[in-house]
Every structure is written in C-alpha cells, then in structure tokens.
Design a protein around this motif. Sequence first.
Motif, PDB file in Angstrom:
ATOM      1  N   LEU A  21       9.326   3.536   2.569  1.00 15.47           N
ATOM      2  CA  LEU A  21       9.677   3.416   3.981  1.00 15.47           C
ATOM      3  C   LEU A  21       8.612   2.674   4.779  1.00 15.47           C
ATOM      4  O   LEU A  21       8.907   2.064   5.805  1.00 15.47           O
ATOM      5  N   ARG A  22       7.352   2.732   4.310  1.00 12.07           N
ATOM      6  CA  ARG A  22       6.252   2.069   5.012  1.00 12.07           C
ATOM      7  C   ARG A  22       5.787   0.804   4.287  1.00 12.07           C
ATOM      8  O   ARG A  22       4.712   0.283   4.570  1.00 12.07           O
ATOM      9  N   HIS A  23       6.589   0.325   3.367  1.00 13.17           N
ATOM     10  CA  HIS A  23       6.242  -0.855   2.574  1.00 13.17           C
ATOM     11  C   HIS A  23       6.258  -2.107   3.440  1.00 13.17           C
ATOM     12  O   HIS A  23       7.014  -2.206   4.420  1.00 13.17           O
ATOM     13  N   LEU A  63       8.359   7.842   0.819  1.00 15.40           N
ATOM     14  CA  LEU A  63       7.546   7.611   2.013  1.00 15.40           C
ATOM     15  C   LEU A  63       6.820   6.280   1.927  1.00 15.40           C
ATOM     16  O   LEU A  63       6.713   5.544   2.912  1.00 15.40           O
ATOM     17  N   GLN A  64       6.310   5.962   0.726  1.00 14.79           N
ATOM     18  CA  GLN A  64       5.643   4.675   0.531  1.00 14.79           C
ATOM     19  C   GLN A  64       6.624   3.519   0.714  1.00 14.79           C
ATOM     20  O   GLN A  64       6.290   2.486   1.300  1.00 14.79           O
ATOM     21  N   ASP A 102       7.543  15.019   7.373  1.00 16.99           N
ATOM     22  CA  ASP A 102       6.920  13.724   7.107  1.00 16.99           C
ATOM     23  C   ASP A 102       7.971  12.647   6.867  1.00 16.99           C
ATOM     24  O   ASP A 102       7.798  11.496   7.278  1.00 16.99           O
ATOM     25  N   ASP A 116      11.436  -0.978  13.846  1.00 23.21           N
ATOM     26  CA  ASP A 116      11.209  -2.022  12.837  1.00 23.21           C
ATOM     27  C   ASP A 116      11.649  -3.388  13.373  1.00 23.21           C
ATOM     28  O   ASP A 116      12.665  -3.513  14.055  1.00 23.21           O
ATOM     29  N   ALA A 162       8.566   9.262   9.105  1.00 24.95           N
ATOM     30  CA  ALA A 162       8.587   7.911   8.529  1.00 24.95           C
ATOM     31  C   ALA A 162       9.867   7.169   8.932  1.00 24.95           C
ATOM     32  O   ALA A 162       9.832   5.963   9.209  1.00 24.95           O
ATOM     33  N   ARG A 166      11.938  -1.446   2.316  1.00 29.43           N
ATOM     34  CA  ARG A 166      12.229  -0.466   3.364  1.00 29.43           C
ATOM     35  C   ARG A 166      13.737  -0.273   3.513  1.00 29.43           C
ATOM     36  O   ARG A 166      14.224   0.850   3.665  1.00 29.43           O
ATOM     37  N   GLU A 188       9.655   5.999  12.576  1.00 29.07           N
ATOM     38  CA  GLU A 188       8.844   4.793  12.745  1.00 29.07           C
ATOM     39  C   GLU A 188       9.666   3.525  12.546  1.00 29.07           C
ATOM     40  O   GLU A 188       9.419   2.499  13.169  1.00 29.07           O
ATOM     41  N   ARG A 189      10.653   3.624  11.671  1.00 30.27           N
ATOM     42  CA  ARG A 189      11.447   2.440  11.324  1.00 30.27           C
ATOM     43  C   ARG A 189      12.475   2.085  12.406  1.00 30.27           C
ATOM     44  O   ARG A 189      13.076   1.028  12.358  1.00 30.27           O
TER      45      ARG A 189
END
Length: 675
Positions: free
Chosen positions: A38-40, A35-36, A72, A83, A76, A46, A79-80
């Motif tokens: 993916l949101r890097h 998850l981290q 979750d 991107d 995530a 990512r 959201e991408r």
Amino acid sequence: PGKGKMGKQSRRKKGKHKKSKEETPSAETGGSTILQQLRHADSRTRHAALAALTNTILDPERMSSNSKINIDLLQAIRERVMDKDLECAQLAAGCLSNYLRGMQQQDQDITSGWTIIFVERLKQCMEKFKNTKDTEQQHSLINQKQWWALTMQCLCALCSLVEMNHQALLNFVTKEESIDTLLTVLNISGKELKKDKSDSPTSYTYIEKSASYAAQTLHSALDDNAELMMKWKGSGRGWNTICQCCEEQSLPLVARLHCAGCLVAARLILENEALQTNVIVFAMPLLYSCLYLNLDQKTLLMTNLQSCYKKFKDEEADSMMEKEIIRKVNDRREPARVIARRQKELKEQKKKDEAKSKVEHEDTDMEDKDEAAESMQQNDSNAREVFELAREEWYKGMNPLELALEITANLTGIQVISESNEDIDMDGSDNERGNVDLSPIDSFLVEAIVKAKIPNRLVEILETICKPLQSEVLPEVQDTIIDLQSKCGACLGNCVGEIYPNWVDGLIQQLRCALEASNGNPCIANAMAAGLRSRSGLRKQCQPSDLQILLKFATSKPPTCQKEAIEMLGILCSCEDHEEEVNRKVCSTLLSISSKKADVINEILNALMDIYGDDDCHPNVFDSLNVLAYFQQTTPSFKRIIQCDAEQASRDEVEQWEETLHNSSRFISYKKGNL
C-alpha cells in the motif's frame, strides 16, 4: 552426461504455500506485506493491493458486522485517499466507504478523523473541474470519469461518517469549508448533467450519484443540528444555492428532495420568515409532486423484480446442485464419464418435472424451442446481474417517495405546547385536549400546508400503497411497502391534529380501510387515534363496523396495533354517547386481555379510567363486570411489570407508566369513596 543434466530432482521445498499466505490480506493483522504494498513507490503495486482488499476483507458481500479490521491497515488505506494516482485514490475511498457501511462495530474515534481527509480530497476534485476552460478540454473522457468516480466514492464515505459518527459530524461542522464544498459539488454537478449524456454515459452516472450523496450529506448534517444552523443562518448565498437546486431539473430527484429537506429542517429550528418563504415556494411544490405513486408502475416493478429473482434462484440452485455432485463424486473418486452421466440425468429429470407443471402446446416447433433454450441459457448466465438491476430499479422508483414522506413528516410535525391537566379528571369533565396556541409564523405554515393539499395527497398515497398485492412478493419489497405505509401514517398523524384546519371529511373510513389492508400498521393506527382524540367530527363518523375492527385488533395475536386499538376504544366510549350493550362489549374485551407488557396494561388502565371516570357512564356495567376489583388486582402487578420493562423503555415511557400507576391508585380511592 545427458543423464547427469537431467540429474536428480531437488527435494527442497519451494515455499509456495508460504508465499501465498503472505500475499493474502489479513483482517486482524493487516499483514506486513500488504502494508508495504500500500505504501510502495510503484502505483501499480499500490493499485493491486487496494484491488485485493476490495475483493477480500473489504468486499461488502463478504464483510461481517462483527469483523475487525486492523487499525494500521485502515491508516494505510486512508493515506491512499490523497494518492496522486486517481485509480488508487478511488479504490482507497471505496475501501473506506465499504468499511463504514458494512462494519457496525467500528472505532468511532479513529474514523471520525477521516472527515477532514475526504473534504480535502473533494476540494481538490472540485478545483480540477472549476479550472476547466470552455475553449480547451481539461481531461479526456477517461480522466474525467476517474475524477467523478473519486468524487462519488469520497462523498459516499463522507455521507456515512456524518450520519453514523457524531464526532465526525462535529469535525465536519468545525471545518468551515465543508458545506461550501458540498454546495460546489451540487453546482458543478447540475452544470455537467445538462450536457449531452451520450458523450460519457459512465461519467453521467458518477455525476448523478455524486450530486445525490452531496445533497444527502448536507441534509444529514443540517437535520436537527441547531449549532450548525445558528452558525450558518446568515449565509444567504448558501440558502439561495439550495433553493436553486430544488428547482434544478438536471439534478437527480433524490438530490433535489434532500435540498428541500435542508430547507424544512432549517425552518423548524430557526423559525425564520425568509426560510419559511423558501419552504413554501421551493420545497412544498416539489414535495407535492413527489407524493404520488403510480399503481401500474409499482406493479410492473414488483413483477419484474419477482421474475428476475426467480431466474436468479433457479440458476443458483443449478450451480449448487453441480457443486454438490462434484463434491460427492470427489469423495467417491468416480471417473469423469460417470459424473457427466449423472449430471445429465439430474438435469433431464428436472426438465421433466418442470414440464409436468406447465401446459405446453403439442405443436410447438422444435427449432423455436432450441432457440428459446439457448436464449434462456444465455440469460441465466447473467441472472444475478439482471436481478440486481431489477432491484436497483425498484428502489430507484420507491426511494423518492420514501424520502418525500420523511421530509413531509418533519414539515407537518409542528410542535405545540398544550395546557392540560396532568391528573385524570374524576368528575367526568371533557378530557379531550387543553388549549393549543400557535405562533403567527406556525399558523401561516399550517394554512399553507392545507392550501397546498398535501394532507389530501397523503390520503391518496395511503390508499394506493395499501391496495392488496396481486401475487407473492419478495420480503424486501414487502418491507418497503410496510415502511411507506408507516411513514405515510406518521404524516397523517400530524395532519389530523387540532392545529390543522378542517380537511378531514370522510377520513375515518379511509383510515380504517387502510388499517385493515395493512394488517394493523401501528403508524396508521396512531393516525386514526390522533384524529379520534382531537376531532369530535371524526368520532361521529364511526360506524359499528369500525368498532368491530378495533375490538379485533385489541385482542389479535400476534398483536400488531393492540395498544392503539385499546386507546381508540377508550376514546370512543369516553367521549361519545353509546348504548349499554356497546359499553359492556368494550369493557369485557378490555378486561379479558391478558398481557405482561407494561405498555399494553398502561393503555387498558387509561381506557377504563377515561370511560368510568364519569360516574354516570353505565355504572351497572362497571359494577357487574367488577371493574374496581380488576384495578385492585392489576395495580400491584403493574408496578412490578414497570420495573421489569423499564430497561427496554425510554425515560418518557417509564414516566408515563408511573403516572398511570399513580392515577390508578387514585381511581381506586375515588371509586371507594375515599376522595
């Protein structure tokens, strides 16, 4: 000092296993690390996380229909999709597309909201293409390919949502620019596909798929959706675009067919004269041209697919054999030299076994053999890819016909209200049909369908797809052929109805041959039953051989079209004059059928009531075979069987069974003289 530097080695655990465990994506937990990532902030991180998901838990070949993906993690990935990095956005859309297509137990409430995300991303993609100036190049070929790849993945996911998630469809309908976005995709795709394919063949493929998915999504959204139709019926520009797409040769054939399907779906719901004109002018010529199957092409595609499959399975067997040998050797802890010797012996033995089954020329040049072996080895390394390409070619060849048949079934399935008696007539009056009356607009459409010779085209296709296969075929090929037979039978079942002008000369023999060749396809049997039910001319075409086929299917095990065969026997014997010997044979066959299924018993009882509802219809047979006793024994058990089968049946089916049960009781009373 030198020794001191070499020193004692550290015994501290390096945590190698712990690290690898953290980096492995977890389907159920999502994993805090993934998850981290993916949101890097770094797009490379990512991208790596999304690529890992694509190749693990969201790989279509590894996904199980019962697997569960953490919410979750899905959030995530979603959201991408927006991107800024195109490759990350493309991978994210691909992950969600794989999830939607591979997961049967998905959370409908969660995925329904994705519709808005995909539409917004598609709008951005189309804005990029619309703002391109002719005098300057907006993107490099690589950048253009990325934009079209993203467009394709978003449309693929959106199509799955609209087709499988009702709430997602409602969200799609509510968002006003949704359909306009799809129409924009079709417009831009058509223009791009007119350009030279050699400039960017990869982008060309993405554009073709984007156009096909956009048209399919539009078709799925409009099909049987009266709310959306009423909301969009005044959009003349939209319908004009769809009509143009039907004729746009640069668009893929499947995309054009889906546009034709949109017109047909709209006409059936709105019954608008302008839409009907569009159907006749734009949709029907396209459907007619696609209702065709080249037998040689079909055979070639099947043969090629079978050959590629055999090579693939041979390679897979070799690979499995080597893995098994390695496993056994590892268990025995044998040296590598022994392993190699055993592998060589097994391969040589396999080659000898294959040589025995083939007749080879003794004077074959050894050098040619070596070259062929090297070539075969090289081909085997790509056997899976070659097989997948052959499979893709098979479906690419069959999908347009399959889709054209689906649309034709909708086009020809005009709903009519007939006036008929609900209860059975006990006095032997004509029980064919009540009066049917078509509206002027429906009558005009029916005449146009017959004038376009679409029913005749359907008969030609049925003959082609029911020809016996020359060799063994793959199960998926057999399934495709059966599906085509069923859809063609459904179309003909519509066209043989009484609302269609007479075009059916000689049809009963053609349907009977197709029924035999298809091993009793129920849809073909339904078409045959519909023709016999509504057209006396077809009944008079029946020959003794036709009756024998029906008797065979009525008693065949396992049953294929048993219900339909029983119904046809009842129609023939109740509507046409026949000898007592024929009546006795049919009646004894019906009485001998042993079944615990409500739908089969329902057809037997209806057939017998149709035949013997007329007291003058071979009363000697009725008495000598104890038909009344059969009813008295079967009716109580039929009531219990209805109760048992009701859970697996539709409401309409249950109501029909209960009506038959009621009529059976009245039939018993009538024959006993109590009515």
